[in-house]
Scaffold this motif. Structure first.
Motif, short mmCIF file in Angstrom:
data_model
loop_
_atom_site.label_atom_id
_atom_site.label_comp_id
_atom_site.label_asym_id
_atom_site.label_seq_id
_atom_site.Cartn_x
_atom_site.Cartn_y
_atom_site.Cartn_z
N ARG A 92 0.84 -1.20 0.00
CA ARG A 92 0.00 0.00 0.00
C ARG A 92 0.88 1.26 0.00
O ARG A 92 1.77 1.37 0.83
CB ARG A 92 -0.91 0.00 1.24
N ARG A 132 -0.31 10.41 -5.25
CA ARG A 132 -1.13 11.48 -5.83
C ARG A 132 -0.27 12.70 -6.18
O ARG A 132 0.54 13.17 -5.38
CB ARG A 132 -2.22 11.91 -4.85
N ASP A 164 -2.33 -2.82 -3.71
CA ASP A 164 -3.34 -2.45 -2.71
C ASP A 164 -3.60 -0.96 -2.97
O ASP A 164 -3.35 -0.48 -4.10
CB ASP A 164 -2.82 -2.70 -1.28
N GLY A 166 -3.25 2.63 -3.84
CA GLY A 166 -2.13 3.39 -4.41
C GLY A 166 -1.15 2.55 -5.21
O GLY A 166 -0.17 3.07 -5.74
N ARG A 203 -7.11 -10.66 -12.98
CA ARG A 203 -6.63 -10.21 -11.67
C ARG A 203 -7.14 -8.82 -11.33
O ARG A 203 -7.59 -8.59 -10.19
CB ARG A 203 -5.09 -10.28 -11.57
N THR A 207 -11.05 -8.78 -7.22
CA THR A 207 -11.55 -8.45 -5.88
C THR A 207 -13.00 -7.98 -5.95
O THR A 207 -13.87 -8.44 -5.20
CB THR A 207 -10.66 -7.39 -5.21
N ALA A 236 -13.66 4.54 -5.41
CA ALA A 236 -13.73 4.61 -6.87
C ALA A 236 -12.37 4.16 -7.41
O ALA A 236 -11.88 4.67 -8.41
CB ALA A 236 -14.06 6.02 -7.34
N GLY A 237 -11.79 3.18 -6.71
CA GLY A 237 -10.51 2.63 -7.14
C GLY A 237 -10.72 1.26 -7.75
O GLY A 237 -11.82 0.93 -8.23
N ASN A 238 -9.69 0.43 -7.68
CA ASN A 238 -9.75 -0.88 -8.31
C ASN A 238 -10.95 -1.69 -7.82
O ASN A 238 -11.76 -2.18 -8.62
CB ASN A 238 -8.43 -1.64 -8.04
N VAL A 239 -11.09 -1.84 -6.53
CA VAL A 239 -12.13 -2.72 -5.98
C VAL A 239 -13.51 -2.16 -6.27
O VAL A 239 -14.41 -2.86 -6.77
CB VAL A 239 -11.91 -2.93 -4.46
N SER A 260 -11.59 10.08 -1.91
CA SER A 260 -11.24 10.70 -0.63
C SER A 260 -11.73 12.14 -0.54
O SER A 260 -11.70 12.74 0.53
CB SER A 260 -9.74 10.61 -0.39
N LYS A 282 -11.22 7.89 -13.01
CA LYS A 282 -10.47 7.48 -11.82
C LYS A 282 -9.35 6.49 -12.15
O LYS A 282 -8.35 6.45 -11.44
CB LYS A 282 -11.41 6.83 -10.79
N ARG A 288 -10.86 13.57 -10.22
CA ARG A 288 -11.57 13.57 -8.95
C ARG A 288 -13.07 13.43 -9.21
O ARG A 288 -13.57 13.97 -10.21
CB ARG A 288 -11.32 14.88 -8.16
N ALA A 320 -13.47 1.31 0.04
CA ALA A 320 -12.41 2.33 0.00
C ALA A 320 -11.29 2.01 0.98
O ALA A 320 -10.17 1.70 0.58
CB ALA A 320 -13.01 3.72 0.27
N ASN A 346 -10.73 -3.74 3.40
CA ASN A 346 -10.34 -4.47 4.60
C ASN A 346 -10.78 -3.69 5.83
O ASN A 346 -10.41 -2.53 5.97
CB ASN A 346 -8.82 -4.67 4.62
P1 NDP Z 1 -7.29 2.04 -4.86
O1 NDP Z 1 -6.12 2.86 -4.49
O2 NDP Z 1 -7.42 1.54 -6.25
O3 NDP Z 1 -8.64 2.83 -4.51
C1 NDP Z 1 -8.91 3.28 -3.22
C2 NDP Z 1 -10.16 4.13 -3.27
O4 NDP Z 1 -10.54 4.48 -1.94
C3 NDP Z 1 -9.95 5.45 -4.01
O5 NDP Z 1 -11.17 5.85 -4.58
C4 NDP Z 1 -9.54 6.39 -2.88
O6 NDP Z 1 -9.84 7.76 -3.15
C5 NDP Z 1 -10.41 5.89 -1.74
N1 NDP Z 1 -9.76 6.13 -0.45
C6 NDP Z 1 -8.51 5.73 -0.08
N2 NDP Z 1 -8.25 6.15 1.18
C7 NDP Z 1 -9.36 6.81 1.58
C8 NDP Z 1 -9.72 7.47 2.78
N3 NDP Z 1 -8.87 7.52 3.82
N4 NDP Z 1 -10.95 8.03 2.86
C9 NDP Z 1 -11.82 7.98 1.80
N5 NDP Z 1 -11.53 7.37 0.64
C10 NDP Z 1 -10.33 6.78 0.54
O7 NDP Z 1 -7.32 0.82 -3.81
P2 NDP Z 1 -8.08 -0.57 -3.94
O8 NDP Z 1 -9.37 -0.38 -4.62
O9 NDP Z 1 -7.11 -1.57 -4.43
O10 NDP Z 1 -8.32 -0.92 -2.39
C11 NDP Z 1 -9.51 -0.50 -1.69
C12 NDP Z 1 -9.68 -1.35 -0.45
O11 NDP Z 1 -9.81 -2.73 -0.83
C13 NDP Z 1 -8.54 -1.32 0.55
O12 NDP Z 1 -9.06 -1.48 1.86
C14 NDP Z 1 -7.72 -2.55 0.19
O13 NDP Z 1 -6.92 -3.02 1.27
C15 NDP Z 1 -8.84 -3.51 -0.13
N6 NDP Z 1 -8.47 -4.66 -0.96
C16 NDP Z 1 -7.90 -4.48 -2.18
C17 NDP Z 1 -7.58 -5.58 -2.96
C18 NDP Z 1 -7.06 -5.45 -4.35
O14 NDP Z 1 -6.98 -6.48 -5.05
N7 NDP Z 1 -6.73 -4.26 -4.83
C19 NDP Z 1 -7.76 -6.96 -2.45
C20 NDP Z 1 -8.46 -7.03 -1.18
C21 NDP Z 1 -8.75 -5.92 -0.46
P3 NDP Z 1 -8.82 8.67 -4.04
O15 NDP Z 1 -9.09 8.27 -5.46
O16 NDP Z 1 -9.26 10.06 -3.71
O17 NDP Z 1 -7.44 8.36 -3.59
#
Ligand code: NDP
Length: 446
Positions: A92, A132, A164, A166, A203, A207, A236-239, A260, A282, A288, A320, A346
């Protein structure tokens, strides 16, 4: 076993690590009965050994930014347990990363990986580096500096990192490239790699898709159809993105997403076109969600707010970060008729929120079960790398669906409370724990 004593001891020895304490407390409270039936665990200090990571690496990562200035961050790798397979868990990159967060993630990962039925131990790593606003070259230099410190501890049969928060395909590519140069070997030492150099099809999707498959299994226990159901997603990330993609395919309505900065609310559900715009913004453009209403004024943006109190939903899928859904959010969800929560992130729900869900006897799946599809597919990537083979997307997806159904069945086996309720937290913790504990017992005191 007196779980309170183990917990009190951990709090004393490792103070200021609230996320780690939170994760340990949740697991210990679920396994107390099982441990009481096995007094040998106490004699062998098994629970304490299972709570404390095998080892932790902490190091400085110095790198040069585009202005020629030297910058320094902290890097970590927590190798929690290799009782049932090589250490395995993501990396991460986020400003909030610290040892407490990585210790909680590595601890959770150990049980999650055990649940997948694949041979993977648990680990997690990362850095307080925030990608970022960094240029592509800065990210590459950082990834290389990070791996320059860590590569000796990694290896296809030793410790296999992945992505994970970032860390996506680009960062894994840079890290794996540098690992390969230092180790002088081309092996599956990272997962989440690009398809052209050993990555597995599906892959990126795994998730989010896996969480939807787990949800479908839960809904089936109550004869509920996903079609037309209103689903609130955070992130709005990978998961989050691949969760939304699969939900739209399944005919559900995605009524929220967030980053975020704030939340986007779609009272009638995102259209396919709106979702694809958000996905591209995203995933590829570093945009954003605050920009979305410029293009789609019918979508509401709420700055600085999480989605849970903003929109009525049947199902919530927090995807998120940790502790992003608290007790008052849980109350609002339940008051609005939410009957299922399936966690993509998680530990996104605070302990108070988890209690609310369980007391209300809704379908509640903790992340360690519901989001295990990501690491399971990483396990499938490791298997393909060992065999020097690539499976088709259909093959991987079919295996993923099978694994999620198996995880669900195990949660039901160990978590059934009565005819109408399964405690998935208890089920996931006990099923994950038993396999690791048995392996540790058989291998002696290490
Ligand atoms: P990404 O970095 O792809 O996306 C994270 C998303 O969550 C972004 O939209 C981000 O916003 C937002 N975010 C991050 N931190 C915060 C915060 N403190 N408050 C509000 N929003 C936040 O990560 P993933 O999608 O890969 O991971 C998301 C979750 O899923 C995590 O908990 C990770 O541990 C879990 N996970 C991921 C797996 C994977 O295969 N990738 C597998 C299993 C669990 P912004 O765009 O503004 O940064």
């Amino acid at each position: 076993m007196k779980t309170e004593e183990v917990l009190a001891d951990l709090r004393l020895r490792f103070p200021n690590e609230p996320e780690y304490h939170q994760a340990v407390e949740e697991v210990l409270s679920s396994i107390e009965d099982v441990c009481n039936e096995r007094p040998e665990y106490e004699r062998l200090g098994l629970i304490e050994r299972l709570c404390i990571p095998d080892r932790i690496f902490a190091f400085r990562v110095s790198w040069i930014d585009d202005k020629g200035r030297v910058r320094s961050n902290m890097g970590y790798r927590v190798q929690h347990s290799n009782a049932i397979g090589p250490y395995k868990g993501g990396i991460r990159f986020h400003a909030s990363v610290n040892l407490s967060i990585l210790k909680f993630l590595a601890f959770e990962q150990t049980f999650k990986n055990s649940l997948t039925t694949l041979a993977m131990g648990g680990a997690k790593g990362g850095s307080d580096f925030s990608p970022r606003g960094k240029s592509n070259m800065e990210i590459m230099r950082f990834c290389q500096a990070f791996v320059a410190e860590l590569w000796r501890q990694l290896g296809a049969d030793t410790d296999v990192p992945a992505g994970d928060i970032g860390v996506g395909a680009r960062e894994v590519g840079y890290m794996y490239g540098y690992y390969k140069k230092m180790a002088r070997e081309f092996t599956g030492a990272f997962t989440g790699k690009g398809i052209s150099f050993g990555g597995s099809l599906m892959r990126p999707e795994a998730t989010g898709y896996g969480n939807c498959y787990f949800l479908l299994n839960m809904l089936a226990t109550r004869g509920i159809d996903i079609k037309g159901k209103r689903v609130a997603i955070s992130g709005a990330g990978n998961v989050a993105n691949y969760t939304a993609k699969k939900l739209l395919e399944l005919g559900a309505k995605v009524v929220s997403m967030s980053d975020s900065g704030g939340s986007i609310i779609a009272p009638e559900g995102l259209t396919q076109e709106q979702f694809e715009y958000i996905f591209d913004l995203k995933t590829y453009e570093g945009g954003r969600l605050s920009e979305v209403p410029e293009r789609y004024p019918e979508l509401q943006y709420h700055s600085g707010q999480r989605p849970w109190k903003l929109v009525q939903c049947d199902i919530a899928m927090p995807s998120a970060t940790q502790n992003e859904l608290d007790e008052s959010d849980a109350e609002a969800l339940l008051a609005g008729g939410c009957f299922a929560v399936s966690e993509g992130a998680n530990m996104p729900s605070t302990p108070g929120a988890v209690h609310r869900f369980i007391d209300a006897r809704i379908l509640y799946a903790p992340g360690k079960a519901a989001n295990a599809g990501g690491v399971a597919t990483s396990g499938l990537e490791m298997a393909q790398n060992s065999q020097k083979l690539s499976w088709t997307a259909e093959e991987v997806d079919a295996k993923l669906q099978g694994i999620m159904a198996d995880i669900h069945a195990k949660c039901v086996q160990y978590g059934r409370v009565d005819d109408s309720f399964v405690n998935y937290v208890r089920g996931a913790n006990i099923a994950g724990f038993i396999k690791v504990a048995d392996a540790m017992m058989a291998q002696g005191v290490l």
